[in-house]
Design a protein around this motif. Structure first.
Motif, PDB file in Angstrom:
ATOM      1  N   VAL A 174       0.869  -1.178   0.000  1.00 51.99           N
ATOM      2  CA  VAL A 174       0.000   0.000   0.000  1.00 51.99           C
ATOM      3  C   VAL A 174       0.907   1.228   0.000  1.00 51.99           C
ATOM      4  O   VAL A 174       0.927   2.004   0.958  1.00 51.99           O
ATOM      5  N   PRO A 175       1.715   1.374  -1.046  1.00 55.30           N
ATOM      6  CA  PRO A 175       2.711   2.450  -1.059  1.00 55.30           C
ATOM      7  C   PRO A 175       2.054   3.820  -1.045  1.00 55.30           C
ATOM      8  O   PRO A 175       1.061   4.067  -1.733  1.00 55.30           O
ATOM      9  N   GLY A 176       2.611   4.672  -0.251  1.00 58.42           N
ATOM     10  CA  GLY A 176       2.149   6.047  -0.177  1.00 58.42           C
ATOM     11  C   GLY A 176       3.191   6.994  -0.719  1.00 58.42           C
ATOM     12  O   GLY A 176       4.291   6.592  -1.115  1.00 58.42           O
ATOM     13  N   ARG A 177       2.872   8.238  -0.697  1.00 60.10           N
ATOM     14  CA  ARG A 177       3.782   9.252  -1.239  1.00 60.10           C
ATOM     15  C   ARG A 177       5.065   9.356  -0.442  1.00 60.10           C
ATOM     16  O   ARG A 177       6.132   9.631  -0.984  1.00 60.10           O
ATOM     17  N   PHE A 178       4.961   9.099   0.867  1.00 60.96           N
ATOM     18  CA  PHE A 178       6.129   9.304   1.729  1.00 60.96           C
ATOM     19  C   PHE A 178       6.713   7.982   2.247  1.00 60.96           C
ATOM     20  O   PHE A 178       7.424   7.977   3.252  1.00 60.96           O
ATOM     21  N   THR A 179       6.421   6.862   1.571  1.00 58.70           N
ATOM     22  CA  THR A 179       6.917   5.569   2.040  1.00 58.70           C
ATOM     23  C   THR A 179       8.435   5.545   2.115  1.00 58.70           C
ATOM     24  O   THR A 179       9.019   5.138   3.126  1.00 58.70           O
ATOM     25  N   ARG A 180       9.094   5.971   1.043  1.00 59.51           N
ATOM     26  CA  ARG A 180      10.555   5.975   1.024  1.00 59.51           C
ATOM     27  C   ARG A 180      11.122   6.907   2.085  1.00 59.51           C
ATOM     28  O   ARG A 180      12.119   6.599   2.737  1.00 59.51           O
ATOM     29  N   ASP A 181      10.476   8.048   2.274  1.00 61.52           N
ATOM     30  CA  ASP A 181      10.948   8.995   3.288  1.00 61.52           C
ATOM     31  C   ASP A 181      10.823   8.404   4.685  1.00 61.52           C
ATOM     32  O   ASP A 181      11.707   8.575   5.533  1.00 61.52           O
ATOM     33  N   ILE A 182       9.721   7.688   4.930  1.00 63.19           N
ATOM     34  CA  ILE A 182       9.526   7.058   6.238  1.00 63.19           C
ATOM     35  C   ILE A 182      10.576   5.982   6.470  1.00 63.19           C
ATOM     36  O   ILE A 182      11.153   5.870   7.564  1.00 63.19           O
ATOM     37  N   LEU A 183      10.850   5.169   5.445  1.00 65.75           N
ATOM     38  CA  LEU A 183      11.864   4.129   5.570  1.00 65.75           C
ATOM     39  C   LEU A 183      13.232   4.725   5.851  1.00 65.75           C
ATOM     40  O   LEU A 183      13.984   4.220   6.694  1.00 65.75           O
ATOM     41  N   MET A 184      13.573   5.798   5.147  1.00 57.86           N
ATOM     42  CA  MET A 184      14.871   6.438   5.380  1.00 57.86           C
ATOM     43  C   MET A 184      14.929   7.062   6.768  1.00 57.86           C
ATOM     44  O   MET A 184      15.974   7.018   7.424  1.00 57.86           O
ATOM     45  N   TRP A 185      13.811   7.627   7.212  1.00 55.40           N
ATOM     46  CA  TRP A 185      13.794   8.210   8.563  1.00 55.40           C
ATOM     47  C   TRP A 185      13.988   7.126   9.610  1.00 55.40           C
ATOM     48  O   TRP A 185      14.732   7.305  10.577  1.00 55.40           O
ATOM     49  N   MET A 186      13.317   5.986   9.421  1.00 55.46           N
ATOM     50  CA  MET A 186      13.471   4.880  10.366  1.00 55.46           C
ATOM     51  C   MET A 186      14.933   4.416  10.413  1.00 55.46           C
ATOM     52  O   MET A 186      15.480   4.177  11.488  1.00 55.46           O
ATOM     53  N   LEU A 187      15.537   4.293   9.243  1.00 61.82           N
ATOM     54  CA  LEU A 187      16.927   3.845   9.204  1.00 61.82           C
ATOM     55  C   LEU A 187      17.857   4.882   9.806  1.00 61.82           C
ATOM     56  O   LEU A 187      18.876   4.531  10.413  1.00 61.82           O
ATOM     57  N   SER A 188      17.526   6.149   9.657  1.00 63.32           N
ATOM     58  CA  SER A 188      18.391   7.207  10.195  1.00 63.32           C
ATOM     59  C   SER A 188      18.451   7.185  11.716  1.00 63.32           C
ATOM     60  O   SER A 188      19.418   7.674  12.315  1.00 63.32           O
ATOM     61  N   THR A 189      17.414   6.607  12.358  1.00 60.51           N
ATOM     62  CA  THR A 189      17.444   6.534  13.822  1.00 60.51           C
ATOM     63  C   THR A 189      18.570   5.629  14.317  1.00 60.51           C
ATOM     64  O   THR A 189      19.004   5.748  15.457  1.00 60.51           O
ATOM     65  N   LYS A 190      19.036   4.698  13.454  1.00 61.06           N
ATOM     66  CA  LYS A 190      20.151   3.833  13.834  1.00 61.06           C
ATOM     67  C   LYS A 190      21.474   4.592  13.844  1.00 61.06           C
ATOM     68  O   LYS A 190      22.482   4.091  14.368  1.00 61.06           O
ATOM     69  N   MET A 191      21.496   5.787  13.252  1.00 62.40           N
ATOM     70  CA  MET A 191      22.718   6.576  13.210  1.00 62.40           C
ATOM     71  C   MET A 191      22.911   7.405  14.470  1.00 62.40           C
ATOM     72  O   MET A 191      23.985   7.974  14.686  1.00 62.40           O
ATOM     73  N   LEU A 192      21.874   7.486  15.302  1.00 59.80           N
ATOM     74  CA  LEU A 192      21.966   8.244  16.546  1.00 59.80           C
ATOM     75  C   LEU A 192      22.791   7.463  17.558  1.00 59.80           C
ATOM     76  O   LEU A 192      22.511   6.290  17.817  1.00 59.80           O
ATOM     77  N   PRO A 193      23.831   8.062  18.139  1.00 64.39           N
ATOM     78  CA  PRO A 193      24.594   7.355  19.178  1.00 64.39           C
ATOM     79  C   PRO A 193      23.695   6.956  20.338  1.00 64.39           C
ATOM     80  O   PRO A 193      22.876   7.756  20.811  1.00 64.39           O
ATOM     81  N   ALA A 194      23.826   5.728  20.776  1.00 58.94           N
ATOM     82  CA  ALA A 194      22.946   5.217  21.827  1.00 58.94           C
ATOM     83  C   ALA A 194      23.057   6.033  23.104  1.00 58.94           C
ATOM     84  O   ALA A 194      22.065   6.211  23.820  1.00 58.94           O
TER      85      ALA A 194
ATOM     86  N   GLY B 262      23.201   9.030  23.417  1.00 59.16           N
ATOM     87  CA  GLY B 262      22.422  10.258  23.323  1.00 59.16           C
ATOM     88  C   GLY B 262      21.028  10.132  23.922  1.00 59.16           C
ATOM     89  O   GLY B 262      20.423  11.133  24.291  1.00 59.16           O
ATOM     90  N   VAL B 263      20.491   8.909  23.983  1.00 53.50           N
ATOM     91  CA  VAL B 263      19.155   8.705  24.544  1.00 53.50           C
ATOM     92  C   VAL B 263      19.198   7.853  25.809  1.00 53.50           C
ATOM     93  O   VAL B 263      18.150   7.450  26.322  1.00 53.50           O
ATOM     94  N   LEU B 264      20.400   7.563  26.296  1.00 49.60           N
ATOM     95  CA  LEU B 264      20.515   6.735  27.500  1.00 49.60           C
ATOM     96  C   LEU B 264      19.869   7.409  28.705  1.00 49.60           C
ATOM     97  O   LEU B 264      19.114   6.768  29.453  1.00 49.60           O
ATOM     98  N   TYR B 265      20.156   8.676  28.917  1.00 49.11           N
ATOM     99  CA  TYR B 265      19.683   9.356  30.123  1.00 49.11           C
ATOM    100  C   TYR B 265      18.158   9.396  30.199  1.00 49.11           C
ATOM    101  O   TYR B 265      17.581   9.015  31.232  1.00 49.11           O
ATOM    102  N   PRO B 266      17.442   9.831  29.140  1.00 49.42           N
ATOM    103  CA  PRO B 266      15.966   9.820  29.253  1.00 49.42           C
ATOM    104  C   PRO B 266      15.389   8.421  29.422  1.00 49.42           C
ATOM    105  O   PRO B 266      14.433   8.231  30.192  1.00 49.42           O
TER     106      PRO B 266
END
Length: 276
Positions: A100-120, A122-126
């Motif tokens: 069910v591809p949408g207009r922003f499917t690729r953008d969502i996939l890239m955004w999801m993958l970009s979260t793996k680039m965040l140093p762990a 950086g979110v340890l404290y919260p």
């Protein structure tokens, strides 16, 4: 027509592949060998490869000092639970993005993958504060959810790639035969993507099994897995290399055995859809 490859070229590439494989496997081999040495032989210079007095003393000391089975059970629950929960969430998500591809499917996939680039870190404290507030610090269920969320982008990406290789016409035919959404995913899509799903499960189980940052920072005793078991042999007085190697060998042995027996399925899944 296949291109002819000379015997010399084939031999050179084979030798190169074996050399790279040996270099990758050598740290594991050295750890296993060191686990059978005494502490004196473990730090001897020059080091001996096989010409040393083999001993099982380190394994005996590790068994007496630590409850290995408790750490092992925690690792199985955390790695297995996070992987199965991730698969349950990722299959519907990957289905929606693939069929069910949408207009922003690729953008969502890239955004999801970009979260793996965040140093762990950086979110340890919260996340640490959230676990304290909810009273789930050093809790296996909390680690299952956290590791699932950390690996979810990879799970979704892999399943999306496999699902895209399945012809959409098959799902359309299932709908015409009266299949609802649940039946379509469970009884049509999932069986056809079994190789890809199996390889995704295996890969993410390995990632969760080897996760050290979150398990070391969010556990102490009750939920500590094998990564904490290994870290316990690093003390302020110094490193006991032979005992540390024995603990490391005991920690990696289950996942090595799993990988050995499932390598055919893993390769089959990773190459799923590569050849038409």
């Amino acid at each position: 027509m296949a291109r002819a490859v000379s015997t010399r070229t084939r031999f050179a590439w084979t030798a190169l592949a074996w050399t790279i494989a040996f270099l990758m496997f050598f740290p594991i081999l050295w750890t296993v060998l060191t686990s059978f040495k005494t502490e004196a032989e473990a730090i001897a210079s020059p080091p001996s490869v096989v010409a040393f007095d083999w001993t099982l003393e380190n394994y005996g000391v590790v068994q007496e000092r630590s409850d290995y089975m408790r750490y092992l059970w925690n690792s199985i629950i955390i790695a297995g639970g996070s992987t199965l929960l991730g698969i349950a969430v990722a299959i519907p998500a990957a289905w929606a993005m693939a069929f069910v591809p949408g207009r922003f499917t690729r953008d969502i996939l890239m955004w999801m993958l970009s979260t793996k680039m965040l140093p762990a870190v950086g979110v340890l404290y919260p996340i640490y504060l959230i676990c304290i507030e909810l009273g789930v610090l050093d809790n296996r269920a909390a680690l299952v959810v956290i590791l699932m969320l950390i690996n979810l982008p990879i799970i979704v990406w892999m399943l999306y790639t496999y699902f895209k290789e399945i012809p959409g016409e098959i799902l359309e035919a299932a709908r015409m035969d009266g299949a609802n959404l649940r039946s379509e995913i469970l009884y049509v899509l999932t069986p056809m993507a079994i190789p890809g799903i199996a390889s995704t499960i295996l890969l993410n189980f390995i990632l969760a099994w080897n996760e050290a940052f979150w398990t070391l920072n969010l556990t102490s005793v009750d939920a500590a897995p094998l990564t904490a078991f290994i870290a316990s042999y690093s003390s302020p007085e110094g490193l006991f290399f032979a005992k540390l190697s024995a603990a490391s060998t005991m920690a990696i042995a289950p996942i090595l055995i799993l990988g050995w027996f499932s390598q055919k399925q893993l390769v089959r899944g990773l190459t799923f859809g590569a050849v038409k």
